[in-house]
Design an enzyme around this catalytic site. Structure first.
Site, PDB file in Angstrom:
ATOM      1  N   ALA A 112       0.601   5.132  -2.091  1.00 39.30           N
ATOM      2  CA  ALA A 112       0.506   5.441  -3.521  1.00 39.30           C
ATOM      3  C   ALA A 112       1.832   5.218  -4.260  1.00 39.30           C
ATOM      4  O   ALA A 112       1.866   4.514  -5.278  1.00 39.30           O
ATOM      5  CB  ALA A 112      -0.009   6.868  -3.693  1.00 39.30           C
ATOM      6  N   ARG A 134       0.842  -1.188   0.000  1.00 34.80           N
ATOM      7  CA  ARG A 134       0.000   0.000   0.000  1.00 34.80           C
ATOM      8  C   ARG A 134       0.881   1.244   0.000  1.00 34.80           C
ATOM      9  O   ARG A 134       2.098   1.162   0.112  1.00 34.80           O
ATOM     10  CB  ARG A 134      -0.930   0.001   1.211  1.00 34.80           C
ATOM     11  N   GLN A 176      -3.788   2.173   9.738  1.00 31.62           N
ATOM     12  CA  GLN A 176      -2.410   2.261   9.255  1.00 31.62           C
ATOM     13  C   GLN A 176      -1.518   3.015  10.236  1.00 31.62           C
ATOM     14  O   GLN A 176      -0.324   2.736  10.331  1.00 31.62           O
ATOM     15  CB  GLN A 176      -2.363   2.958   7.888  1.00 31.62           C
ATOM     16  N   ASP A 185      -2.406  11.004  -2.151  1.00 29.07           N
ATOM     17  CA  ASP A 185      -2.536  10.018  -3.223  1.00 29.07           C
ATOM     18  C   ASP A 185      -2.769  10.672  -4.580  1.00 29.07           C
ATOM     19  O   ASP A 185      -2.578  10.042  -5.612  1.00 29.07           O
ATOM     20  CB  ASP A 185      -3.679   9.041  -2.920  1.00 29.07           C
TER      21      ASP A 185
END
Lengths: 347, 347
Positions: A60, A58, A196, A237
């Site tokens: 971007a 994960r 996260q 992102d």
């Protein structure tokens, strides 16, 4: 002279031997952090797509580089140009919001159109990896100038070595400031629903020996009111031409709270995150994820559901922060302010 | 004529027979919701305190009434006035932020000083229960005037029949508007770390048949930006003279976001929540809870830890919202605005 290339980052490893047609791509399965450090070898397209969609890999920048390397490996294993284009297309749609994924795959696709040789595609993917490492380093160098000794800093989600091929974006800046000898304390938003912050940023900051405190997302505002947060750094992102940007859900709330408390709010990202075809945040597609992520929590740590199964859920993976709430944009090319955006630096 | 008194609310039941010296006090164990509806009979002081501290019974008004009834039961079972005072003292310190607990116990303590007979103490506790039911009804009646047909309303934590002896405070208002035939949609903040929104408010709204959507706490801001939230209603555990108030952690962030988006932000509470001895929010004691609540989640649904065990945590149970971010205060006596506060309505 050895023809073996080894790429090694916190969450991505590749070993490439062009002479022997060997390609080994491994990702650190981030869904198992902080409990276990398990490396998975990526061998098939469905496995690669599953790893991206389930956030085993994960961030971007990292998913862009990983997808490019995977594609290079497929070329080395003899896939035809048509097949490589098909694989590119499949990867392209794995997640919709991160522009870096599209950028990396577009770079690979151009190469396939020109010269689909394994050598060329491997070189392109390695360049994308090395570029990301360099971009992170330069972002960190610029951004750390904004950090003072004694700063208490809020961050959201994970934007470190687990999100990029390099040292990270927002978190890379904090690591840089720390290695420069500045004493900092980091407040980590846990970042519901996928945690996260609690799982990955806490693990990463502890690995680096940086003082940190974990909080629930909605606790940050009160800390700001108490004067305990001096700056906030987040990643992105996708950044639109006007400076609006998409980032992990909850980022916008951080921005609003920083604005209310007159706390500088910085976004850090490589310039590959800037989508010059995107006029404003209104045009950034936002990934919607499944209700189960909000009704409970699931991971290597277990699988629990605390809400009624039947309750409706709204679960966007990202939100959009408008440019006006952003103090500065930190890219590998420098620190940009509102006047720079108005002068078209992202156009 | 029967001497049996039965009290019955969503989360509290009592059966009292003065002639036979019988006292049965039961609480719905809220830690097991929404999965199971289990009623626990309160028989000992350690059990009662554990139930309050572990949030089996929760909500500022409800814990006050429950503690008073427990004390009445102890009187009926023959405890001496000195022992009753000791029990009162122990209950008083079970949780520090909710002023209703202190108020109810102070009312009971005065009675013990005057006349420690079981009859008197039972009457006082029953009056506190019935008062709370009436207060909720009156709050709901006032507050529902602020709700229009078609409103999308944000709420935080649980302030319904699971938090009071009556229909609730903020949530009681929404239920009232619903029963009056207004079509409303409620966005429920999940309310980390203890998930009262996801577990309790979702359960309660579904029980009432009110349309609702569960979101993570940090998603509310983005919904506001999209124009999808028209009003916010929250409860309070203590209101200071100047209108500042303490409520579940995360309430302040809701208030800041409402302010930024020019969305009316209402607090609803019985006047027993107003602490006239407290000058401002700075003087409200804030309960700090254990790190494990933030490092994971625990309940009848399971017990999971997703953060590193060693990471530091800041886990205040409440935050303070300043009066200036509050649109109006809804009490059983009416709706109060800033000018009313300035004129000393809480002094």
């Amino acid at each position: 002279m050895s023809s073996i290339v080894r790429l090694d980052s916190l969450a991505l490893k590749a070993e490439i031997d062009l002479q022997k047609n060997l390609f080994l791509l491994q990702i650190l399965d981030q869904t198992q952090l902080p409990h276990r450090e398990v490396w998975l070898t990526m061998t098939s397209l469905p496995q690669m797509i599953e790893a991206i969609q389930s956030l085993r890999v994960r961030g971007a920048p990292l998913i862009g580089v990983t997808a490019a390397l995977f594609l290079a490996g497929q070329a080395l294993s003899g896939e035809s140009p048509a097949s490589l284009q098909h694989i590119t297309q499949q990867l392209y749609h794995a997640r919709p919001t991160a522009v870096n994924l599209m950028n990396c795959l577009t770079a690979m696709r151009s190469q396939i159109d020109n010269d689909a040789s394994a050598q060329t595609l491997v070189d392109t993917a390695i360049t994308l990896f090395k570029d990301d490492v360099r971009l992170c380093r330069d972002i960190a160098e610029h951004g750390s100038q904004l950090i003072s000794n004694g700063d208490h800093i809020l961050t959201h989600c994970n934007t470190g070595g687990l999100a990029t091929a390099g040292v990270g974006t927002a978190l890379g800046i904090l690591q840089r400031a720390h290695t420069e000898g500045k004493k900092i304390h980091v407040y980590i938003d846990e970042t519901r629903p996928l945690l996260q912050g609690a799982r990955l940023t806490a693990w990463e900051l502890q690995k680096w020996g940086i003082d940190c405190t974990l909080i629930t997302d909605s606790t940050a505002a009160q800390l700001m009111r108490q004067g305990k947060i001096h700056k906030a750094f987040v990643g992105s992102d996708r950044i639109a031409r006007n400076g609006d940007f998409a980032n992990k859900i909850g980022t916008y709330s951080v921005a609003v709270n920083c604005h209310h408390h007159r706390i500088p709010f910085y976004v850090a990202a490589p310039s590959t995150t800037v989508d010059r075809s995107c006029l404003s945040g209104d045009h950034i597609p936002i990934e919607q994820r499944i209700a189960a992520e909000v009704r409970g929590a699931k991971g290597y740590f277990g699988d629990v559901t605390w809400a009624p199964d039947s309750v409706a859920v709204y679960n966007p993976a990202f939100d959009v922060t408008p440019a006006e709430l952003t103090t500065a944009w930190i890219l590998e090319t420098g620190i940009y302010r509102h006047k720079d955006i108005e002068q078209g630096v992202f156009s």
